[in-house]
Design an enzyme around this catalytic site. Structure first.
Site, PDB file in Angstrom:
ATOM      1  N   HIS A  57       0.815  -1.222   0.000  1.00 30.52           N
ATOM      2  CA  HIS A  57       0.000   0.000   0.000  1.00 30.52           C
ATOM      3  C   HIS A  57       0.846   1.268   0.000  1.00 30.52           C
ATOM      4  O   HIS A  57       1.980   1.283   0.504  1.00 30.52           O
ATOM      5  CB  HIS A  57      -0.905   0.052   1.240  1.00 30.52           C
ATOM      6  N   LYS A  67       6.262   6.411   6.691  1.00 30.79           N
ATOM      7  CA  LYS A  67       5.756   5.567   7.789  1.00 30.79           C
ATOM      8  C   LYS A  67       6.896   5.085   8.666  1.00 30.79           C
ATOM      9  O   LYS A  67       7.979   4.758   8.179  1.00 30.79           O
ATOM     10  CB  LYS A  67       5.024   4.339   7.223  1.00 30.79           C
ATOM     11  N   TYR A 127       2.001   2.054  13.674  1.00 28.19           N
ATOM     12  CA  TYR A 127       2.823   2.855  12.771  1.00 28.19           C
ATOM     13  C   TYR A 127       2.351   4.303  12.749  1.00 28.19           C
ATOM     14  O   TYR A 127       1.158   4.581  12.827  1.00 28.19           O
ATOM     15  CB  TYR A 127       2.914   2.259  11.374  1.00 28.19           C
ATOM     16  N   ASP A 165      -7.094  -6.049  -1.364  1.00 28.71           N
ATOM     17  CA  ASP A 165      -5.711  -6.385  -1.724  1.00 28.71           C
ATOM     18  C   ASP A 165      -5.659  -7.457  -2.801  1.00 28.71           C
ATOM     19  O   ASP A 165      -4.771  -7.465  -3.639  1.00 28.71           O
ATOM     20  CB  ASP A 165      -4.931  -6.812  -0.481  1.00 28.71           C
TER      21      ASP A 165
HETATM   22  C1  LIG Z   1      -5.170   3.050   6.553  1.00 31.28           C
HETATM   23  C2  LIG Z   1      -6.458   3.498   7.179  1.00 31.28           C
HETATM   24  C3  LIG Z   1      -7.600   2.738   7.083  1.00 31.28           C
HETATM   25  N1  LIG Z   1      -8.767   3.171   7.667  1.00 31.28           N
HETATM   26  C4  LIG Z   1      -9.944   2.310   7.575  1.00 31.28           C
HETATM   27  C5  LIG Z   1     -10.361   1.964   6.158  1.00 31.28           C
HETATM   28  C6  LIG Z   1     -10.960   0.577   6.300  1.00 31.28           C
HETATM   29  O1  LIG Z   1     -12.326   0.686   6.639  1.00 31.28           O
HETATM   30  C7  LIG Z   1     -10.208  -0.041   7.488  1.00 31.28           C
HETATM   31  C8  LIG Z   1      -9.108  -0.999   7.075  1.00 31.28           C
HETATM   32  O2  LIG Z   1      -8.291  -0.330   6.143  1.00 31.28           O
HETATM   33  P1  LIG Z   1      -7.296  -1.159   5.248  1.00 31.28           P
HETATM   34  O3  LIG Z   1      -7.943  -2.421   4.790  1.00 31.28           O
HETATM   35  O4  LIG Z   1      -6.709  -0.223   4.207  1.00 31.28           O
HETATM   36  O5  LIG Z   1      -6.165  -1.522   6.338  1.00 31.28           O
HETATM   37  P2  LIG Z   1      -4.796  -2.289   5.990  1.00 31.28           P
HETATM   38  O6  LIG Z   1      -4.995  -3.321   4.940  1.00 31.28           O
HETATM   39  O7  LIG Z   1      -4.225  -2.677   7.307  1.00 31.28           O
HETATM   40  O8  LIG Z   1      -3.859  -1.178   5.323  1.00 31.28           O
HETATM   41  C9  LIG Z   1      -2.814  -0.532   6.048  1.00 31.28           C
HETATM   42  O9  LIG Z   1      -1.717  -1.407   6.144  1.00 31.28           O
HETATM   43  C10 LIG Z   1      -0.703  -1.266   5.164  1.00 31.28           C
HETATM   44  C11 LIG Z   1       0.417  -2.261   5.399  1.00 31.28           C
HETATM   45  C12 LIG Z   1      -0.208   0.127   5.139  1.00 31.28           C
HETATM   46  O10 LIG Z   1       0.992   0.434   5.075  1.00 31.28           O
HETATM   47  C13 LIG Z   1      -1.215   1.186   5.080  1.00 31.28           C
HETATM   48  O11 LIG Z   1      -0.861   2.230   5.977  1.00 31.28           O
HETATM   49  C14 LIG Z   1      -2.605   0.802   5.342  1.00 31.28           C
HETATM   50  O12 LIG Z   1      -3.159   0.778   4.048  1.00 31.28           O
HETATM   51  O13 LIG Z   1      -9.623   1.073   8.192  1.00 31.28           O
HETATM   52  C15 LIG Z   1      -8.845   4.363   8.352  1.00 31.28           C
HETATM   53  O14 LIG Z   1      -9.905   4.743   8.857  1.00 31.28           O
HETATM   54  N2  LIG Z   1      -7.717   5.152   8.446  1.00 31.28           N
HETATM   55  C16 LIG Z   1      -6.523   4.769   7.889  1.00 31.28           C
HETATM   56  O15 LIG Z   1      -5.518   5.509   8.023  1.00 31.28           O
END
Ligand SMILES: Cc1cn([C@H]2C[C@H](O)[C@@H](COP(=O)(O)OP(=O)(O)O[C@H]3O[C@H](C)C(=O)[C@H](O)[C@H]3O)O2)c(=O)[nH]c1=O
Length: 190
Positions: A57, A67, A127, A165
């Protein structure tokens, strides 16, 4: 030339009660991070199963994020991918094992994709990011993109991915908006 990706070792102060650790001290971390860096948001994710893979991401400008990543519990194989346009190491990656035990942190500047796979059950990742969450600027590359060739340590059952993803594109169609600053990626080793 300085490696754009930094590994920072935090110190654990143990005593009969347990231990204490400083995770971030702005004026001390500034020596190892970029000069004008300012974190504005703290994030945390919990992954129940080992083999949970989040990434690759990144956020696009104007909300691209640097980050600082570490483990509060468990351990991860943490990956940073060079996405800077014109970089001689474009599409190359480095990895590091970050764990609650080793207290290692990985700094990933703007211009790099980030992803990790968990190595233990009940892994929690913390992070800090240098720009606010901007869903309209969210972007990513698929974990198994052949151009990246990331050698993920995975369980025999394969990774657990979000549907988002699973649908990410490969590097081939990506047009990088990130400038190259003259510092090629230097593999830190796994
Ligand atoms: C990143 C983020 C997400 N969200 C909400 C959006 C979704 O409803 C939920 C899960 O989000 P996401 O599926 O994008 O989370 P990860 O798959 O853990 O993604 C993260 O993990 C990878 C490794 C990264 O480096 C990024 O910072 C970030 O994208 O949290 C928020 O409300 N705020 C935020 O800053």
């Amino acid at each position: 030339m300085p490696n754009p990706i930094k590994l920072i070792k935090t110190r654990r102060f143990s005593d009969p009660r347990g231990w204490f650790r400083e995770n971030f001290v702005e004026n001390r971390w500034a020596d190892q991070l970029e000069a004008d860096l300012h974190f504005v948001q703290d994030n945390q994710s919990y992954s129940a199963r080992p083999g949970t893979l989040r990434g690759i991401h990144f956020q696009l400008p104007p909300h691209a994020q640097a980050k600082l990543v570490w483990c509060l519990r468990g351990s991860i194989y943490d990956v940073a991918v060079d996405l800077r346009s014109g970089s001689p190491t474009y599409g190359h990656y480095v990895s590091a094992e970050l764990s609650a035990e080793n207290g290692m942190q990985q700094f990933i500047p703007v211009g790099f994709g980030h992803g990790f796979v968990t190595l233990e059950p009940d892994t929690e990742v913390a992070y800090k990011v240098s720009d606010y969450y901007a869903p309209e600027c969210e972007a990513g590359l698929r974990w198994d993109c052949p151009e990246l060739g990331i050698d993920w340590p995975l369980p025999s059952s394969g990774p657990l991915l979000s549907s988002k993803d699973e649908a990410l594109p490969g590097l081939a169609g990506f047009s990088s908006p990130f400038p190259y600053d003259g510092n090629p990626l230097v593999a830190i080793g796994d």
